[in-house]
Write a protein that holds these residues in place. Structure first.
Motif, PDB file in Angstrom:
ATOM      1  N   HIS A  74       0.510  -1.118   0.076  1.00 23.87           N
ATOM      2  CA  HIS A  74       0.275   0.700   0.057  1.00 23.87           C
ATOM      3  C   HIS A  74       0.729   1.303  -0.289  1.00 23.87           C
ATOM      4  O   HIS A  74      -0.134   2.363   0.270  1.00 23.87           O
ATOM      5  CB  HIS A  74      -0.882  -0.593   1.010  1.00 23.87           C
ATOM      6  CG  HIS A  74      -1.930  -0.956   1.366  1.00 23.87           C
ATOM      7  ND1 HIS A  74      -2.943  -1.302   0.919  1.00 23.87           N
ATOM      8  CD2 HIS A  74      -1.391  -2.371   1.966  1.00 23.87           C
ATOM      9  CE1 HIS A  74      -3.490  -2.647   1.279  1.00 23.87           C
ATOM     10  NE2 HIS A  74      -2.620  -2.916   2.252  1.00 23.87           N
ATOM     11  N   SER A  75       2.470   1.195  -0.224  1.00 25.78           N
ATOM     12  CA  SER A  75       2.939   2.729  -0.568  1.00 25.78           C
ATOM     13  C   SER A  75       4.510   1.902  -0.814  1.00 25.78           C
ATOM     14  O   SER A  75       4.858   0.803  -1.252  1.00 25.78           O
ATOM     15  CB  SER A  75       2.999   2.467   1.415  1.00 25.78           C
ATOM     16  OG  SER A  75       4.210   1.492   2.564  1.00 25.78           O
ATOM     17  N   THR A  76       4.357   3.309  -0.963  1.00 23.39           N
ATOM     18  CA  THR A  76       6.344   3.759  -1.802  1.00 23.39           C
ATOM     19  C   THR A  76       7.034   4.431  -0.498  1.00 23.39           C
ATOM     20  O   THR A  76       6.714   4.971   0.738  1.00 23.39           O
ATOM     21  CB  THR A  76       6.521   4.293  -2.626  1.00 23.39           C
ATOM     22  OG1 THR A  76       5.986   5.354  -2.444  1.00 23.39           O
ATOM     23  CG2 THR A  76       5.837   3.348  -4.066  1.00 23.39           C
ATOM     24  N   HIS A 100      -4.597   1.586   5.635  1.00 26.83           N
ATOM     25  CA  HIS A 100      -3.771   1.267   6.314  1.00 26.83           C
ATOM     26  C   HIS A 100      -2.779   2.306   6.888  1.00 26.83           C
ATOM     27  O   HIS A 100      -1.780   2.550   7.957  1.00 26.83           O
ATOM     28  CB  HIS A 100      -3.039   0.072   5.655  1.00 26.83           C
ATOM     29  CG  HIS A 100      -3.017  -0.797   5.057  1.00 26.83           C
ATOM     30  ND1 HIS A 100      -4.240  -1.251   4.322  1.00 26.83           N
ATOM     31  CD2 HIS A 100      -2.416  -2.024   5.974  1.00 26.83           C
ATOM     32  CE1 HIS A 100      -4.293  -2.412   4.383  1.00 26.83           C
ATOM     33  NE2 HIS A 100      -3.784  -3.095   5.030  1.00 26.83           N
ATOM     34  N   GLY A 101      -3.168   3.548   6.048  1.00 29.64           N
ATOM     35  CA  GLY A 101      -2.018   4.874   6.221  1.00 29.64           C
ATOM     36  C   GLY A 101      -2.951   5.823   7.604  1.00 29.64           C
ATOM     37  O   GLY A 101      -2.472   6.019   8.577  1.00 29.64           O
ATOM     38  N   SER A 141      -5.920  12.375  -2.521  1.00 29.55           N
ATOM     39  CA  SER A 141      -4.676  13.012  -1.424  1.00 29.55           C
ATOM     40  C   SER A 141      -4.000  11.089  -0.345  1.00 29.55           C
ATOM     41  O   SER A 141      -4.734  10.524  -1.107  1.00 29.55           O
ATOM     42  CB  SER A 141      -5.116  12.905  -0.030  1.00 29.55           C
ATOM     43  OG  SER A 141      -6.055  11.949   0.379  1.00 29.55           O
ATOM     44  N   TYR A 142      -3.347  11.331  -0.303  1.00 31.08           N
ATOM     45  CA  TYR A 142      -1.603  10.526  -0.024  1.00 31.08           C
ATOM     46  C   TYR A 142      -1.173  10.811   1.572  1.00 31.08           C
ATOM     47  O   TYR A 142      -0.817  12.146   1.948  1.00 31.08           O
ATOM     48  CB  TYR A 142      -0.434  10.509  -0.743  1.00 31.08           C
ATOM     49  CG  TYR A 142      -1.243  10.374  -2.519  1.00 31.08           C
ATOM     50  CD1 TYR A 142      -1.806   9.424  -2.681  1.00 31.08           C
ATOM     51  CD2 TYR A 142      -1.150  11.572  -2.706  1.00 31.08           C
ATOM     52  CE1 TYR A 142      -1.514   9.001  -3.750  1.00 31.08           C
ATOM     53  CE2 TYR A 142      -1.871  11.720  -4.603  1.00 31.08           C
ATOM     54  CZ  TYR A 142      -2.362  10.612  -4.932  1.00 31.08           C
ATOM     55  OH  TYR A 142      -2.318  10.771  -6.691  1.00 31.08           O
ATOM     56  N   GLN A 143      -1.495   9.833   2.329  1.00 32.18           N
ATOM     57  CA  GLN A 143      -0.514   9.837   3.675  1.00 32.18           C
ATOM     58  C   GLN A 143       0.853   9.753   3.876  1.00 32.18           C
ATOM     59  O   GLN A 143       1.380   8.970   3.569  1.00 32.18           O
ATOM     60  CB  GLN A 143      -1.440   8.978   4.931  1.00 32.18           C
ATOM     61  CG  GLN A 143      -1.349   8.774   5.993  1.00 32.18           C
ATOM     62  CD  GLN A 143      -0.993  10.137   6.629  1.00 32.18           C
ATOM     63  OE1 GLN A 143      -2.387  10.458   6.854  1.00 32.18           O
ATOM     64  NE2 GLN A 143       0.195  10.544   7.503  1.00 32.18           N
ATOM     65  N   CYS A 144       1.563  10.514   4.609  1.00 34.73           N
ATOM     66  CA  CYS A 144       3.030  10.545   4.041  1.00 34.73           C
ATOM     67  C   CYS A 144       3.706  10.459   6.138  1.00 34.73           C
ATOM     68  O   CYS A 144       3.243  11.435   7.142  1.00 34.73           O
ATOM     69  CB  CYS A 144       3.984  11.741   3.936  1.00 34.73           C
ATOM     70  SG  CYS A 144       2.939  11.486   2.383  1.00 34.73           S
TER      71      CYS A 144
END
Length: 410
Positions: A74-76, A100-101, A141-144
């Protein structure tokens, strides 16, 4: 003279000024745009759901991307330089609107509020910072999440050994670290990890030269990449082998649950081969699924093959084969446990007899264990059986396991 004194005074009051962003070449080897690369191979991959990170990008006027460390379901994940703190950090960029984020962010926020002197608290990964970023058109939108960097995973460490297993003198301290982390999570943080696998246990960085070398390698020999429209997909670059290996750190809380949120309903969790009996039988569960998980993981790290496969002869996922393997190593499950699971009636009759389609293999822990002999083997198998129990309440706690004679005989 006065200018130098003024400069030193500013540094002592305000600290060092931010580092300037560095230049990175975009001349890496171009790969065929038709061949799927890294995260593109994920099931259900949608390009727009992954933020188009470019090496050299600076986020929040602070974190400059220096290279790609890898990717997950689910991420990089990227190595960055914190231009303000003059330190390396890891940036985990989740896909669009990732549950998950959100879950992992909530866990790190909770951990930040847990004041503890527990030894295991420093063996659990923490977040330094978190923020949201939007696509250019504000559609996605993206969670970091920003973390201290970690080195290789247990999977990488195991695969670097000649036999592809962890030797006993490395396995024991590794398990001690994981159990200390779990004791903290279960008793003080009230968190169930649910996803303990060798890729989610990573070694701390004690030798920062591997981070410096990683950045210099990217600058002198840019990573291979492919270009699709205005999007660049990079190949990951491995960190080097450190001069000193750090301590195991329990990471990745994207599947974690708070103990207080666990009710009477079943919820599907855990990697396939590490599923506890109560998860497999679709029963409510608690933190003891982590203990089962550690037992199966310990075996898989130490032996030449998985303890449980959970697949049929055609490699299709099979709960019947999974349960049959459990019966082989633990005996039949308690009848009262089966009566609490409607799903169990697919595999057992009302008297608790096996009616599943899979044949129960003629194996045992004694027959499968091939690394130890005599007393040491008996001690190891006794340790395993403290975790591999049908009923959660019969499994030892993390604290109890830390006192085990085999584990303490380092």
């Amino acid at each position: 003279m006065m200018q130098r004194l003024t400069h030193r005074l500013k540094q002592s009051i305000f600290g060092r000024p931010p580092s300037p962003a560095r230049k990175f070449s975009h001349a890496g080897i171009l790969l065929d745009s038709n061949d799927k690369l890294e995260e593109e191979k994920l099931r259900g991959y949608t390009p727009e759901h992954f933020y188009p990170v470019n090496i050299g990008d600076v986020f929040r006027s602070r974190y400059q991307v220096v290279g790609k460390l890898g990717y997950g379901g689910h991420s990089t994940v990227w190595l960055c330089r914190d231009l303000q703190q003059h330190a390396y950090v890891t940036l985990k960029m989740y896909e669009h609107d990732s549950s998950h984020g959100r879950r992992e962010k909530e866990v790190y926020k909770h951990l930040g509020n847990v004041k503890s002197s527990h030894t295991g608290s420093v063996l659990v990964r923490r977040a330094i910072d978190d923020f949201q970023i939007s696509s250019a058109d504000n559609t996605y939108s993206y969670q970091c999440l920003v973390h201290p960097p970690l080195a290789m995973s247990l999977c990488e460490l195991r695969n670097r050994t000649i036999e592809k297993v962890l030797p006993e003198d490395i396995l024991k301290p590794t398990l001690i670290h994981i159990l200390l982390a779990l004791d903290f999570l279960h008793t003080e943080a009230k968190i169930v990890h649910t996803d303990i696998q060798e890729n989610n246990v990573m070694l701390s960085v004690e030798d920062e030269s591997i981070l410096v070398d990683f950045e210099e390698a990217e600058r002198s020999s840019p990573s291979p990449r492919k270009i699709v429209g205005d999007r660049v997909i990079y190949s990951s670059r491995d960190l080097g082998i450190p001069k000193v290996h750090g301590r195991p750190i329990l990471s990745d809380f994207g599947e974690a649950r708070f103990s207080s949120s666990l009710g009477k309903q079943w919820e599907d969790v855990q990697p396939l081969v590490y599923r506890a009996p109560e998860v497999l039988l679709r029963m409510p569960w608690n933190e003891k699924i982590d203990i089962w998980n550690i037992g199966v993981l310990a075996w898989d790290l130490f032996e030449q093959k998985h303890l449980l496969y959970a697949r049929d002869s055609n490699r299709n996922i099979s709960d019947s084969h999974h349960l049959a393997g459990m019966i082989a190593i633990m005996g039949a499950p308690p009848k009262e446990m089966l009566q609490n699971s409607e799903y169990a009636m697919k595999f057992f009759d009302h008297d608790g007899n096996w009616i599943g389609t899979a044949e129960i293999p003629s194996i045992s822990l004694e027959k499968l264990e091939g690394n130890l002999r005599d007393t040491q083997q008996s001690l190891f198998l006794c340790f395993m059986r403290k975790m591999l129990q049908w009923k959660p309440e019969n499994r030892a706690s993390a604290k109890e396991l830390l006192a085990d004679p085999w584990l303490k005989s380092i």
